[in-house]
Enzyme design. Sequence first.
Site, PDB file in Angstrom:
ATOM      1  N   TYR A  81      -1.050   8.612  -0.662  1.00  0.00           N
ATOM      2  CA  TYR A  81      -1.502   7.244  -0.919  1.00  0.00           C
ATOM      3  C   TYR A  81      -2.821   7.232  -1.694  1.00  0.00           C
ATOM      4  O   TYR A  81      -3.860   7.654  -1.191  1.00  0.00           O
ATOM      5  CB  TYR A  81      -1.644   6.463   0.394  1.00  0.00           C
ATOM      6  CG  TYR A  81      -0.343   6.309   1.178  1.00  0.00           C
ATOM      7  CD1 TYR A  81       0.899   6.510   0.569  1.00  0.00           C
ATOM      8  CD2 TYR A  81      -0.347   5.972   2.514  1.00  0.00           C
ATOM      9  CE1 TYR A  81       2.088   6.388   1.270  1.00  0.00           C
ATOM     10  CE2 TYR A  81       0.845   5.839   3.236  1.00  0.00           C
ATOM     11  CZ  TYR A  81       2.057   6.060   2.601  1.00  0.00           C
ATOM     12  OH  TYR A  81       3.235   5.933   3.299  1.00  0.00           O
ATOM     13  N   LEU A 224       7.368  -6.046   6.820  1.00  0.00           N
ATOM     14  CA  LEU A 224       7.286  -7.424   6.309  1.00  0.00           C
ATOM     15  C   LEU A 224       8.051  -7.546   4.992  1.00  0.00           C
ATOM     16  O   LEU A 224       7.867  -8.513   4.249  1.00  0.00           O
ATOM     17  CB  LEU A 224       5.818  -7.827   6.116  1.00  0.00           C
ATOM     18  CG  LEU A 224       4.959  -7.741   7.389  1.00  0.00           C
ATOM     19  CD1 LEU A 224       3.488  -8.022   7.072  1.00  0.00           C
ATOM     20  CD2 LEU A 224       5.461  -8.725   8.450  1.00  0.00           C
ATOM     21  N   ILE A 264       4.523  -0.716  11.244  1.00  0.00           N
ATOM     22  CA  ILE A 264       3.207  -0.402  10.661  1.00  0.00           C
ATOM     23  C   ILE A 264       2.938  -1.313   9.461  1.00  0.00           C
ATOM     24  O   ILE A 264       2.875  -0.843   8.320  1.00  0.00           O
ATOM     25  CB  ILE A 264       3.109   1.091  10.277  1.00  0.00           C
ATOM     26  CG1 ILE A 264       4.368   1.572   9.518  1.00  0.00           C
ATOM     27  CG2 ILE A 264       2.893   1.952  11.513  1.00  0.00           C
ATOM     28  CD1 ILE A 264       4.224   2.961   8.898  1.00  0.00           C
ATOM     29  N   SER A 267      -2.003  -4.525   5.620  1.00  0.00           N
ATOM     30  CA  SER A 267      -2.726  -5.669   5.087  1.00  0.00           C
ATOM     31  C   SER A 267      -4.172  -5.292   4.799  1.00  0.00           C
ATOM     32  O   SER A 267      -4.825  -4.618   5.595  1.00  0.00           O
ATOM     33  CB  SER A 267      -2.697  -6.853   6.061  1.00  0.00           C
ATOM     34  OG  SER A 267      -3.425  -7.922   5.472  1.00  0.00           O
ATOM     35  N   ASN A 276      -0.913 -10.844  12.231  1.00  0.00           N
ATOM     36  CA  ASN A 276       0.013  -9.761  12.580  1.00  0.00           C
ATOM     37  C   ASN A 276      -0.198  -9.304  14.020  1.00  0.00           C
ATOM     38  O   ASN A 276       0.757  -8.991  14.729  1.00  0.00           O
ATOM     39  CB  ASN A 276      -0.164  -8.583  11.616  1.00  0.00           C
ATOM     40  CG  ASN A 276       0.156  -8.969  10.175  1.00  0.00           C
ATOM     41  OD1 ASN A 276       0.731 -10.031   9.927  1.00  0.00           O
ATOM     42  ND2 ASN A 276      -0.225  -8.139   9.227  1.00  0.00           N
TER      43      ASN A 276
HETATM   44  N1  LIG Z   1       7.097   6.871   5.004  1.00  0.00           N
HETATM   45  C1  LIG Z   1       7.343   6.224   3.881  1.00  0.00           C
HETATM   46  O1  LIG Z   1       8.059   6.703   2.982  1.00  0.00           O
HETATM   47  C2  LIG Z   1       6.747   4.850   3.694  1.00  0.00           C
HETATM   48  C3  LIG Z   1       7.233   4.004   2.677  1.00  0.00           C
HETATM   49  C4  LIG Z   1       6.671   2.730   2.554  1.00  0.00           C
HETATM   50  C5  LIG Z   1       5.641   2.341   3.393  1.00  0.00           C
HETATM   51  N2  LIG Z   1       5.154   3.209   4.360  1.00  0.00           N
HETATM   52  C6  LIG Z   1       4.053   2.810   5.271  1.00  0.00           C
HETATM   53  O2  LIG Z   1       4.340   1.512   5.781  1.00  0.00           O
HETATM   54  C7  LIG Z   1       3.252   0.634   5.491  1.00  0.00           C
HETATM   55  C8  LIG Z   1       3.736  -0.799   5.343  1.00  0.00           C
HETATM   56  O3  LIG Z   1       4.745  -0.902   4.371  1.00  0.00           O
HETATM   57  P1  LIG Z   1       4.571  -1.711   3.000  1.00  0.00           P
HETATM   58  O4  LIG Z   1       3.158  -1.681   2.566  1.00  0.00           O
HETATM   59  O5  LIG Z   1       5.615  -1.186   2.084  1.00  0.00           O
HETATM   60  O6  LIG Z   1       5.039  -3.178   3.344  1.00  0.00           O
HETATM   61  P2  LIG Z   1       4.762  -4.353   4.409  1.00  0.00           P
HETATM   62  O7  LIG Z   1       3.825  -3.920   5.461  1.00  0.00           O
HETATM   63  O8  LIG Z   1       6.110  -4.821   4.780  1.00  0.00           O
HETATM   64  O9  LIG Z   1       4.098  -5.485   3.496  1.00  0.00           O
HETATM   65  C9  LIG Z   1       2.809  -5.371   2.998  1.00  0.00           C
HETATM   66  C10 LIG Z   1       2.517  -6.650   2.216  1.00  0.00           C
HETATM   67  O10 LIG Z   1       2.531  -7.771   3.100  1.00  0.00           O
HETATM   68  C11 LIG Z   1       1.358  -8.536   2.934  1.00  0.00           C
HETATM   69  N3  LIG Z   1       1.004  -9.080   4.259  1.00  0.00           N
HETATM   70  C12 LIG Z   1       0.604  -8.408   5.359  1.00  0.00           C
HETATM   71  N4  LIG Z   1       0.409  -9.227   6.404  1.00  0.00           N
HETATM   72  C13 LIG Z   1       0.688 -10.482   5.950  1.00  0.00           C
HETATM   73  C14 LIG Z   1       0.662 -11.761   6.554  1.00  0.00           C
HETATM   74  N5  LIG Z   1       0.317 -11.937   7.835  1.00  0.00           N
HETATM   75  N6  LIG Z   1       0.994 -12.832   5.788  1.00  0.00           N
HETATM   76  C15 LIG Z   1       1.341 -12.669   4.483  1.00  0.00           C
HETATM   77  N7  LIG Z   1       1.392 -11.478   3.864  1.00  0.00           N
HETATM   78  C16 LIG Z   1       1.068 -10.382   4.591  1.00  0.00           C
HETATM   79  C17 LIG Z   1       0.317  -7.592   2.389  1.00  0.00           C
HETATM   80  O11 LIG Z   1      -0.621  -8.270   1.591  1.00  0.00           O
HETATM   81  P3  LIG Z   1      -2.181  -8.434   2.035  1.00  0.00           P
HETATM   82  O12 LIG Z   1      -2.794  -7.070   1.907  1.00  0.00           O
HETATM   83  O13 LIG Z   1      -2.709  -9.403   1.077  1.00  0.00           O
HETATM   84  O14 LIG Z   1      -2.168  -8.922   3.465  1.00  0.00           O
HETATM   85  C18 LIG Z   1       1.169  -6.657   1.533  1.00  0.00           C
HETATM   86  O15 LIG Z   1       1.376  -7.209   0.249  1.00  0.00           O
HETATM   87  C19 LIG Z   1       2.636   1.245   4.240  1.00  0.00           C
HETATM   88  O16 LIG Z   1       1.314   0.810   4.021  1.00  0.00           O
HETATM   89  C20 LIG Z   1       2.711   2.721   4.567  1.00  0.00           C
HETATM   90  O17 LIG Z   1       1.647   3.079   5.445  1.00  0.00           O
HETATM   91  C21 LIG Z   1       5.717   4.438   4.529  1.00  0.00           C
END
Ligand SMILES: NC(=O)c1ccc[n+]([C@@H]2O[C@H](COP(=O)([O-])OP(=O)(O)OC[C@H]3O[C@@H](n4cnc5c(N)ncnc54)[C@H](OP(=O)(O)O)[C@@H]3O)[C@@H](O)[C@H]2O)c1
Length: 296
Positions: A81, A224, A264, A267, A276
Amino acid sequence: MVSLTRRQFCLAGAAISLLGGRAMAQPERSGVPLPDGSKAPALGQGSWHLAQGRHPAEEEENALRTGIALGMTLLDTAEMYGNGSAERLIGRVIAGQRDKVFLVSKVLPYHATTADGIRQACQASLARLGTHYLDLYLLHWRGGVSDLGVVVNTFESLRSEGRIRHWGVSNFDVGDMEDLFRVPGGNACATNQVLYNLTQKGIEGDLLPWCVQHKMPIMAYSPLGMTGGLLGNTTLRQVAARHQVGPAAVALAWTMRSGHVIPIPESGSPDHVKENALALSLRLTEQDVNELAQAF
Ligand SMILES: NC(=O)c1ccc[n+]([C@@H]2O[C@H](COP(=O)([O-])OP(=O)(O)OC[C@H]3O[C@@H](n4cnc5c(N)ncnc54)[C@H](OP(=O)(O)O)[C@@H]3O)[C@@H](O)[C@H]2O)c1
């Protein structure tokens, strides 16, 4: 008498619990059991897109600190990351409070083909995070790793040296898990981190039951919907309104409903993190779950 909405009450309850008080809207989920009987926090915080200019760095650090204070104490990161910048940001956040968090990082598959590669990657992650141990170290995806025995043996050595407390995998399907369990010691795997949210439920057919059967929790990434895109859904908003929380809390509580899944969400916004964190004390009803099943 002052009347509080459920939302205010939950936030107040979390704040009171921080101060050592007992008043809570509902008991917080106390954690999710790992196969060795220890527990991981029920709700975490991701970091894939942090430290990359989406928000000011100070705001992102504040968001993570807010989440920790509200019980979202599992922090998920990876050497990948931002080429280590997310780990450095988390290092600043946990300085002085390492004992409060359950820290997860991941090794890239192309560092995981040799024991030396895994050791060097782990050491570099520890240095960026400013800690001497990880609570959980994951193989980020299987990729070109043909010999899972090297990964298991090296993870086990790191564990016996105290550099990691648990190890696991990410993006493994059932076939990959069965290959892993055929390797001596492979059944010590603590978790599998995979995609799971209201719009992506594929694991419910096979991987989730397989992990439940092996008493292994799943970590749900993108809970999300990656960009927060699923939060506009009308039914989700109606369920959220009924509980006087935001749609994100409902989407997260939905992933947590079985007690075997640790979401996980990521944000960089303290206000979003507060929304959250309400998932920790939100219990969906059968009616909620049925309506969400119809809508998604
Ligand atoms: N192992 C893997 O291959 C893998 C792959 C993908 C992800 N991950 C892990 O999973 C984590 C989360 O996944 P992700 O980042 O893909 O997606 P996510 O958590 O589903 O969505 C993140 C998005 O949601 C927004 N958000 C968060 N809380 C919110 C709320 N209460 N209201 C409105 N919008 C909100 C965030 O924007 P703001 O920042 O503006 O709140 C961001 O744009 C990653 O950070 C990573 O650590 C792992």
